[in-house]
Design a protein around this motif. Structure first.
Motif, short mmCIF file in Angstrom:
data_model
loop_
_atom_site.label_atom_id
_atom_site.label_comp_id
_atom_site.label_asym_id
_atom_site.label_seq_id
_atom_site.Cartn_x
_atom_site.Cartn_y
_atom_site.Cartn_z
N ASP A 604 -7.08 33.29 -30.35
CA ASP A 604 -7.71 32.68 -29.44
C ASP A 604 -9.12 32.07 -30.08
OD1 ASP A 604 -9.90 35.32 -27.86
OD2 ASP A 604 -8.72 35.37 -29.69
N ASN A 628 -3.14 31.64 -27.92
CA ASN A 628 -2.90 32.81 -27.09
C ASN A 628 -1.51 33.05 -27.35
OD1 ASN A 628 -1.32 31.74 -24.63
ND2 ASN A 628 -3.24 30.64 -24.51
N MET A 650 -6.41 38.95 -26.89
CA MET A 650 -6.35 37.39 -26.45
C MET A 650 -6.21 37.38 -25.35
SD MET A 650 -3.96 36.12 -29.46
CE MET A 650 -2.56 37.20 -29.56
N ASP A 654 -2.00 39.61 -24.82
CA ASP A 654 -2.47 39.97 -26.21
C ASP A 654 -1.40 40.26 -27.21
OD1 ASP A 654 -2.93 43.29 -24.75
OD2 ASP A 654 -1.11 42.44 -25.60
#
Length: 811
Positions: A604, A628, A650, A654
């Motif tokens: 990110d 992402n 992120m 994630d």
């Protein structure tokens, strides 16, 4: 008077039992209330825990069901795709046969493909045109009626093997026809279904089975319940076991759940789940103790607590209440402190190391650029050195946590010892000069030239001790003394030296009371103004590092006269340190052999993505970026990259979720994944690798480590930059040798320092050292001039070849 006394005594005797009864009533009532409350709390906790355990067991069945559903769905899509081809639509078996046989080999999941006409006659890839008819088969009837379906297992009439038919109608291209012109079937063995069902497991003696729409076993460990050519499988709806009848009925009725019942004479849990793609159900039979054995500890604790509750409330309930309250306070305070510490370390690590990744990465990219002018390269080199120093400071702050968790390890390497110590001395001399005090360095004349030691940790220890001495000295001097005590005998061929490092100062001194606290974390002694200059962690980390090296720090001090710190280390000698230094300087990589690889970078932070992209694209990699996890997953499915580099923290999805989705997506489940994170916690590293990552790369990313991992996992063969043709190098080497007789080299220490700088590519420092050498003694002017000319060519191999001939002669 006697009557009055007798009356008083009677009154006292009556009052004592009343008071005792009241006390017993209070204690008994309290015991009863506490016991009842504890019992219901225990029951609630037990039920919640049992519910979680049952759900965990049911998830195992869901996993198997989902895997079967996904496999059947993919097969069904493949059958529909083939049925829509013009080859199959032609219903011409002589044309379709070679095509379908090739598809059987290509897909490698189907036993055979089959085309049937509306009258039930058929041809398949195993027997060709068959003389038998399948008009009575349920899957054929549904398909000829226009419905795609997946059949129950059946015994094939053409092969005699138990198969499952995945059927779909064949439609004409003409829009006038409203009925199928035939049916197409992809037959698969039951083996894959059996493999998935048999993989379901929840402890010893657990087993799984699957039933079809009639309650017959598709997969079951009891072979007597399975169909054979001689005998069809019995339906569990009709066998004598009433409990199995009930479970089979619910499975046939497409219900799901987990129930405790008696099977084979013992209590067992049965978790069952219907499939959506086919009219089947999957069940997992689990011995009761596999689930409830995890509650035995809770039951034992409840029994002990119940007994202790009665005893403690009866005898010392006031003391117990006080102790429990204090214990709760202490636990809450400790939990709060630990949580705050962990949160602080995690946030500081990520927030500081993440931007440093961009700074150091971009600096490394610029330093690798041949088009960067010398002046700008000098400034970029300063940026890179300052960023590295800042990263070292951040890591030093985090060291205490790692040492306490016993996760810090020493990494020794070969180093030129005199130049290593001189570098520390130069730093301290600058600090001492700023304070207006004298710094005295007293090295032993017999110091070993090369040693094998953890350079980073020894530097950290010495700089902390020397820095404290300078910090607490306002006048006088700080003395750094290092001496060789002895050379202890060694059973191995490697010589070892026992060294004593002593730091003395004429500073303010330390009181006896403070001496006992100076090595404790977050403890600072002395003047409050001086305490503001540090964190109180330095000496605590320093002592623990020295203890890891097999020694300890000793101290003596006197108020107003100064302090003395010393420690002794046994360090192995490194005789080939020059060779090790040269080996650290590798040729520049400019590409790799073979076709380009596609790498997906998921992060990110644009700084991190930019570093990776600018590092790898010039080498020939195709780098695709995603901001992402969700975007990265979509790109990965579409592009099917050769390798993915992903961050952990992120938005939207994630890194852990991304890895889990990648590993459960069939077409990309085997993609290589490198996890790159600024987290310093080993738990995050282990968790990412357990989730499915292949390797872990700590931020800020080091170019050599990144390229090493790419080489390892992609099996790369690097292409290196050739600085000069071999003929020219040989010619220059000859010229250098002929001139060596006319050049006067400096001392071995200076030569080794030049070799070290050259092996690291630090040409700016080489130029400065050459200037200092010429200013010291004009005899070295020709040698310094030659060094300057070679350094300005920025060719590591060329300058190393020139220096090694002198270094080897003087070592």
């Amino acid at each position: 008077m006697i009557r009055a006394n007798s009356s008083l005594s009677a009154s006292n005797r009556e009052s004592h039992p009343s008071r005792n009864l009241l006390i017993r009533f209070i204690l008994g009532g309290t015991t009863l209330v506490v016991s009842i409350s504890a019992y219901f709390s225990y029951q609630a906790a037990r039920n919640m825990m049992l519910k979680d355990l049952r759900q965990s067991a049911f998830l195992e069945v869901q996993r198997g069901g989902a895997e079967i559903e996904e496999w059947l769905h993919v097969r069904q899509v493949e059958v529909q795709t083939l049925a829509n081809t013009s080859t199959v639509r032609s219903l011409n078996w002589s044309v379709a046969e070679p095509y379908l046989k090739a598809e059987v080999k290509r897909i490698n999941e189907f036993f055979l493909f089959q085309i049937a006409t509306p009258d039930g006659s058929y041809s398949n890839t195993k027997v060709g045109r068959a003389n038998k008819n399948i008009q009575d088969r349920d899957y054929f009837q549904k398909a000829i009626a226009g419905k795609k379906n997946i059949s129950d297992p059946f015994i094939s009439r053409s092969t005699g093997i138990s198969l499952i038919a995945i059927s779909t109608p064949i439609w004409s291209n003409s829009t006038i026809s409203s009925s199928p012109i035939g049916t197409f079937h992809g037959n698969v063995r039951v083996d894959h279904i059996a493999e998935v069902v048999n993989s379901l497991y929840y402890g010893a003696n657990s087993y799984a089975f699957a039933l079809n729409s009639q309650g017959q076993a598709i997969v079951h460990p009891n072979s007597a319940l399975m169909s054979t050519l001689e005998k069809p499988a019995p339906s569990l709806l009709k066998i004598g076991d009433r409990n199995l009848n009930a479970i089979a009925q619910q499975m046939v009725n497409k219900q799901q759940g987990i129930e405790l019942m008696e099977i084979d004479g013992t209590k067992k849990y049965v978790a069952y789940l219907p499939l959506q793609a086919a009219n089947w159900s999957v069940a997992l039979v689990i011995p009761r103790e596999n689930i409830e054995s995890r509650l035995q500890f809770l039951d034992l604790i409840a029994l002990i607590v119940g007994g202790l509750t009665v005893t403690m409330i009866t005898v010392l309930w006031q003391v117990q209440a006080f102790e429990q309250a204090e214990l709760k306070k202490s636990k809450t305070a400790a939990d709060t402190a630990n949580h705050a510490k962990s949160e602080f370390l995690a946030n500081m690590s990520h927030e500081l190391r993440t931007p440093l990744n961009g700074i150091l990465g971009c600096a490394q990219i610029l330093l690798r650029s041949p088009a960067l002018p010398n002046q700008e390269q000098y400034h970029v080199n300063i940026i890179e050195q300052c960023g590295s120093h800042l990263l070292t400071l951040i890591n030093d702050i985090l060291d205490l946590s790692k040492i306490e968790a016993k996760k810090l390890e020493l990494h020794p390497d070969d180093v030129h010892f005199p130049s290593f110590l001189q570098g520390i001395v130069e730093i301290c001399q600058i600090r001492a000069k700023q304070k207006g005090i004298l710094f005295v360095y007293k090295p032993a004349i017999n110091l070993p030239t090369g040693v094998h030691v953890d350079v980073k940790r020894l530097r950290q220890v010495l700089l902390n001790l020397l820095g404290n001495a300078i910090k607490f000295t306002d006048e006088g001097q700080v003395t750094f003394n290092i001496e060789v005590i002895d050379q202890p005998p060694s059973d191995q061929q490697t010589m070892k030296h026992r060294l004593r490092c002593t730091v003395e100062d004429t500073g303010i001194g330390i009181t006896p009371a403070e001496l006992s606290k100076i090595f404790l974390p977050f403890e600072q002694v002395g003047d409050k103004k001086r305490q503001a200059e540090g964190t109180g962690l330095g000496l605590a980390i320093t002592r623990q590092l020295v203890q890891m090296m097999g020694s300890d720090i000793h101290v003596k001090s006197q108020i107003g006269q100064g302090s003395s710190f010393w420690f002794e280390l046994e360090i192995p000698e490194a005789t080939d340190w020059v060779k090790s230094a040269i080996a650290a300087s590798e040729k520049q990589i400019i590409g790799f052999e073979g076709s380009p690889y596609t790498i997906l970078m998921v992060d990110d932070r644009w700084e991190n993505r930019t570093v990776i992209t600018n590092l790898l694209q010039p080498l020939g990699f195709n780098v695709v970026e995603a901001s992402n996890g969700k975007e990265g997953l979509e790109i990965a499915i579409a592009l099917k990259p050769d390798l993915i580099i992903t961050d952990l923290l992120m938005p939207e999805m994630d890194g852990f979720e991304l890895i889990e989705h990648l590993r459960h997506t069939p077409e990309i489940k085997d993609v290589l994944i490198i996890v790159s994170s600024a987290s310093v916690f080993e738990a995050d590293k282990h968790r990412s690798l357990q989730a499915g990552g292949n390797a872990f790369l700590t931020k800020p990313i080091q170019v050599d480590e990144l390229l090493h991992q790419l080489e390892q996992y992609l099996n790369l063969v690097w292409i290196y930059k050739q600085s000069q043709p071999d003929g020219e190098k040989a010619k220059e080497a000859t010229t250098a040798n002929s001139q060596s007789a006319q050049l006067t080299p400096p001392s071995p220490q200076v030569l080794q320092k030049l070799v070290t700088l050259a092996s690291k590519g630090n040409f700016n420092a080489i130029l400065k050292l050459a200037d200092q050498l010429e200013e010291t003694d004009t005899t070295f002017a020709p040698f310094a001039n030659e060094i300057r000319q070679l350094a300005r060519q920025f060719d590591e191999d060329l300058i190393l070849n020139f220096l090694i001939q002198y270094a080897m002669e003087t070592v």
